[in-house]
Design a protein around this motif. Structure first.
Motif, PDB file in Angstrom:
ATOM      1  N   LEU A 134      55.712  38.223 -18.271  1.00  0.00           N
ATOM      2  CA  LEU A 134      56.157  37.383 -19.385  1.00  0.00           C
ATOM      3  C   LEU A 134      57.161  36.322 -18.946  1.00  0.00           C
ATOM      4  O   LEU A 134      57.823  35.714 -19.783  1.00  0.00           O
ATOM      5  CB  LEU A 134      56.801  38.260 -20.473  1.00  0.00           C
ATOM      6  N   GLY A 135      57.265  36.109 -17.653  1.00  0.00           N
ATOM      7  CA  GLY A 135      58.291  35.212 -17.148  1.00  0.00           C
ATOM      8  C   GLY A 135      58.201  33.788 -17.659  1.00  0.00           C
ATOM      9  O   GLY A 135      59.210  33.084 -17.713  1.00  0.00           O
ATOM     10  N   ASP A 136      57.001  33.337 -18.054  1.00  0.00           N
ATOM     11  CA  ASP A 136      56.826  31.940 -18.489  1.00  0.00           C
ATOM     12  C   ASP A 136      56.692  31.799 -19.999  1.00  0.00           C
ATOM     13  O   ASP A 136      56.407  30.711 -20.497  1.00  0.00           O
ATOM     14  CB  ASP A 136      55.597  31.341 -17.819  1.00  0.00           C
ATOM     15  N   ARG A 137      56.926  32.868 -20.739  1.00  0.00           N
ATOM     16  CA  ARG A 137      56.692  32.811 -22.188  1.00  0.00           C
ATOM     17  C   ARG A 137      57.899  32.318 -22.976  1.00  0.00           C
ATOM     18  O   ARG A 137      57.757  31.900 -24.125  1.00  0.00           O
ATOM     19  CB  ARG A 137      56.318  34.189 -22.737  1.00  0.00           C
ATOM     20  N   PHE A 138      59.079  32.372 -22.378  1.00  0.00           N
ATOM     21  CA  PHE A 138      60.298  32.127 -23.152  1.00  0.00           C
ATOM     22  C   PHE A 138      60.980  30.835 -22.731  1.00  0.00           C
ATOM     23  O   PHE A 138      61.146  30.543 -21.552  1.00  0.00           O
ATOM     24  CB  PHE A 138      61.254  33.311 -23.014  1.00  0.00           C
ATOM     25  N   GLU A 139      61.378  30.081 -23.725  1.00  0.00           N
ATOM     26  CA  GLU A 139      62.050  28.813 -23.492  1.00  0.00           C
ATOM     27  C   GLU A 139      63.427  29.019 -22.876  1.00  0.00           C
ATOM     28  O   GLU A 139      63.907  28.188 -22.089  1.00  0.00           O
ATOM     29  CB  GLU A 139      62.171  28.082 -24.836  1.00  0.00           C
ATOM     30  N   LEU A 140      64.076  30.134 -23.222  1.00  0.00           N
ATOM     31  CA  LEU A 140      65.438  30.392 -22.781  1.00  0.00           C
ATOM     32  C   LEU A 140      65.631  31.890 -22.608  1.00  0.00           C
ATOM     33  O   LEU A 140      65.113  32.689 -23.396  1.00  0.00           O
ATOM     34  CB  LEU A 140      66.434  29.851 -23.824  1.00  0.00           C
ATOM     35  N   VAL A 141      66.361  32.261 -21.575  1.00  0.00           N
ATOM     36  CA  VAL A 141      66.732  33.660 -21.335  1.00  0.00           C
ATOM     37  C   VAL A 141      68.243  33.685 -21.141  1.00  0.00           C
ATOM     38  O   VAL A 141      68.768  33.025 -20.244  1.00  0.00           O
ATOM     39  CB  VAL A 141      66.020  34.228 -20.088  1.00  0.00           C
ATOM     40  N   HIS A 142      68.935  34.441 -21.989  1.00  0.00           N
ATOM     41  CA  HIS A 142      70.396  34.454 -21.941  1.00  0.00           C
ATOM     42  C   HIS A 142      70.927  35.878 -21.915  1.00  0.00           C
ATOM     43  O   HIS A 142      70.479  36.741 -22.676  1.00  0.00           O
ATOM     44  CB  HIS A 142      70.973  33.707 -23.137  1.00  0.00           C
ATOM     45  N   SER A 143      71.899  36.110 -21.038  1.00  0.00           N
ATOM     46  CA  SER A 143      72.498  37.435 -20.893  1.00  0.00           C
ATOM     47  C   SER A 143      73.912  37.468 -21.459  1.00  0.00           C
ATOM     48  O   SER A 143      74.687  36.507 -21.297  1.00  0.00           O
ATOM     49  CB  SER A 143      72.556  37.828 -19.409  1.00  0.00           C
ATOM     50  N   ALA A 144      74.247  38.590 -22.075  1.00  0.00           N
ATOM     51  CA  ALA A 144      75.606  38.772 -22.590  1.00  0.00           C
ATOM     52  C   ALA A 144      76.625  38.875 -21.473  1.00  0.00           C
ATOM     53  O   ALA A 144      77.831  38.823 -21.742  1.00  0.00           O
ATOM     54  CB  ALA A 144      75.666  40.020 -23.474  1.00  0.00           C
ATOM     55  N   GLU A 145      76.165  38.998 -20.219  1.00  0.00           N
ATOM     56  CA  GLU A 145      77.129  39.029 -19.116  1.00  0.00           C
ATOM     57  C   GLU A 145      77.873  37.701 -18.992  1.00  0.00           C
ATOM     58  O   GLU A 145      78.943  37.637 -18.380  1.00  0.00           O
ATOM     59  CB  GLU A 145      76.446  39.375 -17.796  1.00  0.00           C
ATOM     60  N   HIS A 146      77.315  36.651 -19.570  1.00  0.00           N
ATOM     61  CA  HIS A 146      77.949  35.333 -19.520  1.00  0.00           C
ATOM     62  C   HIS A 146      78.937  35.123 -20.668  1.00  0.00           C
ATOM     63  O   HIS A 146      79.513  34.042 -20.797  1.00  0.00           O
ATOM     64  CB  HIS A 146      76.889  34.237 -19.572  1.00  0.00           C
ATOM     65  N   GLU A 147      79.112  36.138 -21.503  1.00  0.00           N
ATOM     66  CA  GLU A 147      79.963  36.025 -22.676  1.00  0.00           C
ATOM     67  C   GLU A 147      81.237  36.867 -22.502  1.00  0.00           C
ATOM     68  O   GLU A 147      81.258  37.811 -21.715  1.00  0.00           O
ATOM     69  CB  GLU A 147      79.207  36.513 -23.917  1.00  0.00           C
ATOM     70  N   PRO A 148      82.289  36.551 -23.255  1.00  0.00           N
ATOM     71  CA  PRO A 148      83.522  37.345 -23.158  1.00  0.00           C
ATOM     72  C   PRO A 148      83.357  38.759 -23.664  1.00  0.00           C
ATOM     73  O   PRO A 148      84.110  39.655 -23.272  1.00  0.00           O
ATOM     74  CB  PRO A 148      84.518  36.559 -24.017  1.00  0.00           C
ATOM     75  N   ALA A 149      82.367  38.994 -24.526  1.00  0.00           N
ATOM     76  CA  ALA A 149      82.104  40.338 -25.053  1.00  0.00           C
ATOM     77  C   ALA A 149      80.614  40.484 -25.294  1.00  0.00           C
ATOM     78  O   ALA A 149      79.924  39.513 -25.610  1.00  0.00           O
ATOM     79  CB  ALA A 149      82.883  40.580 -26.348  1.00  0.00           C
ATOM     80  N   GLY A 150      80.117  41.701 -25.126  1.00  0.00           N
ATOM     81  CA  GLY A 150      78.706  41.974 -25.359  1.00  0.00           C
ATOM     82  C   GLY A 150      78.447  42.441 -26.782  1.00  0.00           C
ATOM     83  O   GLY A 150      79.362  42.516 -27.607  1.00  0.00           O
TER      84      GLY A 150
END
Length: 228
Positions: A134-150
């Motif tokens: 499914l690597g090409d199905r999503f316009e954006l992939v975002h992880s909570a690791e980039h946020e101050p809180a999950g």
């Protein structure tokens, strides 16, 4: 002028919605934490479902402290070991949540914009999507690791909507965990819950717009109705 892309989006959680990794997480957590003298049972691992891996480690370090000065026992080392185990599984033996790929394909064919917002580290999200094809199905992939809180903090969902250029109220979030559903609702999204069968009647999901029996119910008609 007609917009070039629809002004709304479907945002998927990863674990439990697309990839069936919860049993693997539970096994990995039990093994890795046991190596530092912390023994977890199924109820323990279930209690942290939906949290970021660093938050899981911090959770148990606060409640059942271990010697973080021992080799490989620092909070960071334990988190890395957990993620390494999960990435290896995602590459070698990924397990689709039944119906997930078909549901993603249905929405993709309808032209619906889609993204992934997960508590998992970015490298694990990408390995999991790649393993499932499914690597090409999503316009954006975002992880909570980039946020101050999950999750259950809404930051990850708010950032995902912002990066998509979509108003939070025009996003439908697909979640399997209570923590994730709370995060999505707090971000102002329409929340669709896809919990495991034994949790489908859990009153903690009562605030969700829909609680589905399975991915076969997830289609463009449903999304259109929820966003109407």
């Amino acid at each position: 002028m007609v917009p070039s892309t629809p002004p709304s989006a479907v945002i998927f959680d990863l674990d439990g919605v697309l990839i069936d990794s919860e049993p693997v997480w539970e096994a990995a957590e039990a093994e890795v934490f046991a190596s530092v003298g912390v023994h977890l049972d199924a109820s323990d691992t279930a209690s942290t479902t939906g949290l970021r891996v660093d938050e899981v480690v911090a959770h148990w370090l606060a409640r059942r402290p271990w010697d973080v000065t021992a080799p490989g026992a620092s909070a960071e080392a334990v988190a890395i070991t957990l993620v390494d185990a999960m990435v290896a599984h995602a590459h070698d033996d990924p397990t689709e949540v039944p119906g997930a790929i078909d549901a993603v394909d249905r929405l993709a064919k309808s032209g619906r914009r889609m993204a992934v917002c997960s508590s998992s580290p970015q490298r694990l999200i990408e390995a999991s999507l790649g393993g499932l094809g499914l690597g090409d199905r999503f316009e954006l992939v975002h992880s909570a690791e980039h946020e101050p809180a999950g999750k259950p903090h809404p930051a990850c969902y708010l950032s995902t909507a912002s990066m998509l250029g979509v108003a939070p109220s025009d996003c439908v979030a697909i979640e399997d965990s209570v923590n994730g559903a709370i995060a999505a609702a707090a971000a102002g999204h329409v929340v669709v819950a896809l919990p495991v069968s034994e949790l489908r009647n859990d009153p903690r999901f009562d605030f969700c717009a829909r609680v589905l029996d399975g991915h076969h119910q997830l289609d463009e008609q449903l999304i259109g109705t929820l966003l109407a």
